[in-house]
Structure formats: structure tokens, C-alpha cells
Motif scaffolding. Sequence first.
Motif, PDB file in Angstrom:
ATOM      1  N   PRO A 111       0.909  -1.191   0.169  1.00 31.52           N
ATOM      2  CA  PRO A 111      -0.088  -0.005   0.156  1.00 31.52           C
ATOM      3  C   PRO A 111       0.721   1.342  -0.137  1.00 31.52           C
ATOM      4  N   LYS A 112       0.413   2.289  -0.568  1.00 29.29           N
ATOM      5  CA  LYS A 112       1.208   3.568  -0.729  1.00 29.29           C
ATOM      6  C   LYS A 112       0.631   4.214   0.639  1.00 29.29           C
ATOM      7  N   LEU A 113       1.580   5.263   1.033  1.00 31.50           N
ATOM      8  CA  LEU A 113       1.447   5.953   2.001  1.00 31.50           C
ATOM      9  C   LEU A 113       0.438   7.221   1.612  1.00 31.50           C
ATOM     10  N   ALA A 114      -0.294   7.571   2.862  1.00 26.91           N
ATOM     11  CA  ALA A 114      -1.130   8.734   2.481  1.00 26.91           C
ATOM     12  C   ALA A 114      -0.524   9.879   2.195  1.00 26.91           C
TER      13      ALA A 114
ATOM     14  N   LYS B  76       4.399  13.443   2.461  1.00 24.81           N
ATOM     15  CA  LYS B  76       5.093  15.005   2.063  1.00 24.81           C
ATOM     16  C   LYS B  76       5.905  15.128   3.262  1.00 24.81           C
ATOM     17  N   ASP B  77       5.570  14.489   4.495  1.00 26.07           N
ATOM     18  CA  ASP B  77       6.371  15.066   5.639  1.00 26.07           C
ATOM     19  C   ASP B  77       7.474  13.968   6.035  1.00 26.07           C
ATOM     20  N   LEU B  78       7.778  12.878   5.145  1.00 25.04           N
ATOM     21  CA  LEU B  78       8.860  11.957   5.620  1.00 25.04           C
ATOM     22  C   LEU B  78      10.098  12.816   5.945  1.00 25.04           C
TER      23      LEU B  78
ATOM     24  N   GLU C 250      14.448  13.530   9.692  1.00 26.10           N
ATOM     25  CA  GLU C 250      15.248  14.641  10.298  1.00 26.10           C
ATOM     26  C   GLU C 250      15.186  14.801  11.843  1.00 26.10           C
ATOM     27  N   LYS C 251      13.953  14.505  12.183  1.00 22.64           N
ATOM     28  CA  LYS C 251      13.596  14.856  13.607  1.00 22.64           C
ATOM     29  C   LYS C 251      14.318  13.550  14.343  1.00 22.64           C
TER      30      LYS C 251
END
Length: 292
Positions: free
Chosen positions: A271-274, A279-281, A286-287
Motif C-alpha cells: 500500500p502507498k502512504l497517505a 509529504k512529511d517523511l 530529520e527529527k
Amino acid sequence: MNLEEKYRIDNSNVDLEQLSTIPDLNFSLTKAFRKVDKLSRNLGKFQDVMYAHNRYSVLICIQGMDTAGKDSLIREVFKSFNARGVVVQSFKKPTSYELEHDYLWRHYVTLPERGKFTVFNRSHYENVLISRVHSQVVLNEMIPGIQKAEDITDEFWEKRYEEINNFEKHIANNGVIVLKFFLHLSKKEQKKRILRRLEKEKHNWKFEPSDIKEREYWDDYQKYYQEAISKTSTPECPWYVIPADDKAYCRFAFAKILEEVFSKYDDIKLPKLAPEIKKDLDVYIEKLKNEE
């Protein structure tokens, strides 16, 4: 060569005597093991994707005469699977509790969860095989109107085939991929394998006196296997009859057929990520990297 087409039963008039128990391909033992190892890894990867996809599950029914190699086939073909991704169910003589339910109940409650494989080592087909050879099995089910062996008519068996077909069609319609395999063993090869159990001490534990007794019903079992396969091989839930005199080839053919069948399910994908998560990967990466 497409083995799925070669060994699939597409007609309703199967003649087991016309189907060879010996493969027409010669494999060295080493080559066969290498091929099965690779196929097992591929099948394990497919199961991982199917688990993530979470729409399908797989039910594999394996039938065959005693010593046909069911246990070793399962061990070798599924050895690369995530242990949580495959469950093997072996059905013995029904317990007193199981006999308080209809004959399909104990099979229904062990069907695979979505994303997983279940292997029936012997299956609901015992109810139209051993039950036909030994009528007492049916009498133990306490079915209304069945008081004695003479009450078990041809119509009774036709109805049971219909019930099995309906059961399989129902679960197939709800996402269970149903595949049924008959490991086609010759009587001569079975004799060799039973003798091996008797003559080699390390294999003695596998032997039961009933192995000899059941051989007396060989022709009956072949007749009823033939009938059951003919009556219940459907496009949705097909039977495959695989030569089983050569264990290495039998395992390879079984695994190859599974691979060929699953390759047709091009809708089974990771399945693809929502979009809002995808968009925030970079932010999440980074976090984590900047954690103290």
C-alpha cells in the motif's frame, strides 16, 4: 513450461490411472533443492506483500495417500516464511467436541486471517474420502436420518460435494485464494516408503499398523479421490494432481505452481502512504536523526 496449467484439473472426468505418478522431467536432488529454496524465498516475499495489502488470504489443501510426502513438502516449501505468516492445520480423527458440530465446522474455524497462509495437511476432503471407506465415521456425526450404513446413499455424497463446493465458493468470494493439491503416489512407491519406516530404526516412529491395514483399501481410496477431484475442481478453487513418486520433484512442482498462481494477482501490492504522511517523511527523518 507452465506447471500450473500442466497439473491443473480442468475437466469433470478425471482418470487417475492415466495420470503418471512419475515426473517427466529429470532433476538432480541438488538442483531440485536449490530451486525449492529460491521458490520458498519468493513465496515468503509474496506473503509479506499480501499481509501489507490486507485483502487476500491463502488456503492450501494437501491430500495424498499415507507416505505421499505431505509433511516434508510443507517443511521444505514454507521454511522461508515469516513464522507468523503461515499456519499448518493437521486434521485427525474428529474429537467428541468437534462431532457436536457439522463436519465443516472444525475447518471453517481454522481458515486463514487476511494476509496469511493456512495449510491443511489433510482437509475437509477427508469427509468424502475416509468417510466413504469407513462408514462409521459418518454414523458418528449423528446426522438426522442416518442411522445405519445403508442410509448413506449416492445422493448423500452428491449433496456433500455440493456443500463443499458452496463452502469453497463462499470463502473464495470473500478473498481466500483456495488451492488444492493431490500428491499422486503409486502403490509400489508407497510400499517402498513403508518398508523404509520399518527397516530403519530412526524412521520407526512414523509407522502405525493402520498404514498396512489402509493399504488393503487402496483401490477404494483411488476411486473416491478420483470422484472427489472430478466433482470439486472448479475455476475458483482448482485441484492440481502432482506426481509424488519423486519427493524432490513433487516439492518443486508444488512451489512452482504456487508462484505461477500468485503472479496473476497483480492487484496485490504494497500500500502507498497517505499523501499527508508522505509529504512529511523528510521531517520525520530529520527529527529522528537530530534526537539527543
